[in-house]
Design a protein around this motif. Structure first.
Motif, short mmCIF file in Angstrom:
data_model
loop_
_atom_site.label_atom_id
_atom_site.label_comp_id
_atom_site.label_asym_id
_atom_site.label_seq_id
_atom_site.Cartn_x
_atom_site.Cartn_y
_atom_site.Cartn_z
N GLY A 1 0.81 -1.21 0.00
CA GLY A 1 0.00 0.00 0.00
C GLY A 1 0.84 1.26 0.00
O GLY A 1 2.02 1.27 -0.36
N LEU A 2 0.22 2.35 0.43
CA LEU A 2 0.80 3.68 0.36
C LEU A 2 0.68 4.35 1.72
O LEU A 2 -0.39 4.34 2.33
N VAL A 3 1.78 4.93 2.19
CA VAL A 3 1.80 5.64 3.47
C VAL A 3 2.20 7.09 3.19
O VAL A 3 3.29 7.35 2.68
N LEU A 4 1.31 8.02 3.51
CA LEU A 4 1.53 9.44 3.26
C LEU A 4 1.62 10.16 4.60
O LEU A 4 0.76 9.98 5.47
N GLY A 5 2.65 10.97 4.78
CA GLY A 5 2.79 11.73 6.02
C GLY A 5 3.16 13.17 5.75
O GLY A 5 4.09 13.45 4.99
N TRP A 6 2.40 14.10 6.35
CA TRP A 6 2.67 15.53 6.22
C TRP A 6 3.37 16.00 7.49
O TRP A 6 2.85 15.81 8.60
N LEU B 1 4.97 1.83 -0.18
CA LEU B 1 5.64 3.04 -0.64
C LEU B 1 5.31 4.15 0.34
O LEU B 1 4.14 4.35 0.69
N ALA B 2 6.33 4.85 0.82
CA ALA B 2 6.14 5.90 1.82
C ALA B 2 6.53 7.25 1.23
O ALA B 2 7.62 7.39 0.65
N VAL B 3 5.65 8.23 1.39
CA VAL B 3 5.91 9.58 0.89
C VAL B 3 5.82 10.55 2.05
O VAL B 3 4.79 10.61 2.74
#
Length: 202
Positions: free
Chosen positions: A128-133, A155-157
């Motif tokens: 999956g996808l991990v998004l962090g602001w 995938l980490a962004v």
């Protein structure tokens, strides 16, 4: 001599780069970025198991094209949203045909808790996808995030404001995104397969 060199590398003043193409098999597993030119420069796109940094001029501007393409590429996989500037809406996701994903939103006002949560999401997510602001992140936190991805195909962004380049970070790729009256642009500050490049149209 070695200690002085290590200090320069740590500050980001020395970097070893080389032009290298990925094999067709490696490219086949990459996720498209939404830009053919960027895919070419990255050796096929975003490689699963990578930790990526997007430095944004303003939220939900230039990075939206990249984000939408990524969300479509990880269809029917979990998507973690850590501290997004605005909550994703079910209607908005459905309008972009992104409602098939399992979207999980985590919010905290404490920056240390946010970094800890991001690390533990990466440790527990195998796809999956991990998004962090983040307003900012330490080099130590980035090293821990990178280590957490070693056995994962997620995938980490990490999305942050423009950062002063004062030290090296353990990101696979670092992009600076910006826009002006003539359009949307990106700089590749760091990439796994080659040298940095500047001022490319998105």
């Amino acid at each position: 001599m070695q200690t002085a060199l290590q200090q320069l590398v740590r500050k980001g003043w020395v970097w070893q780069g080389r032009d290298q193409q990925q094999s067709p098999a490696q490219e086949a597993h990459c996720l498209p970025s939404g830009s053919a030119r960027l895919d070419q420069l990255l050796g096929g796109g975003w490689a699963p198991g990578s930790l990526i940094e997007w430095q944004c001029q303003t939220w939900f501007s230039t990075e939206l094209r990249l984000l939408t393409s990524l969300l479509r590429a990880v269809k029917q996989q979990p998507v973690f949203w850590l501290n997004p500037p605005a909550r994703p809406s079910a209607l908005g996701l459905a309008s972009m045909a992104l409602a098939d994903n399992q979207h999980l939103v985590i919010e905290t006002n404490d920056s240390h808790q946010a970094q800890w949560a991001f690390e533990h999401i990466l440790q527990s997510s195998r796809q999956g996808l991990v998004l962090g602001w983040f307003a900012e992140s330490s080099a130590e936190a980035v090293r821990r995030w990178h280590k957490s991805l070693t056995q994962s195909s997620a995938l980490a962004v990490v999305l942050q404001p423009h950062q002063p380049l004062v030290e090296a970070r353990a990101f696979s790729h670092r992009l600076r995104l910006w826009s002006d009256d003539s359009g949307h642009w990106f700089d590749i500050v760091k990439r796994r397969n080659g040298w940095p490049v500047s001022q490319l149209a998105l």
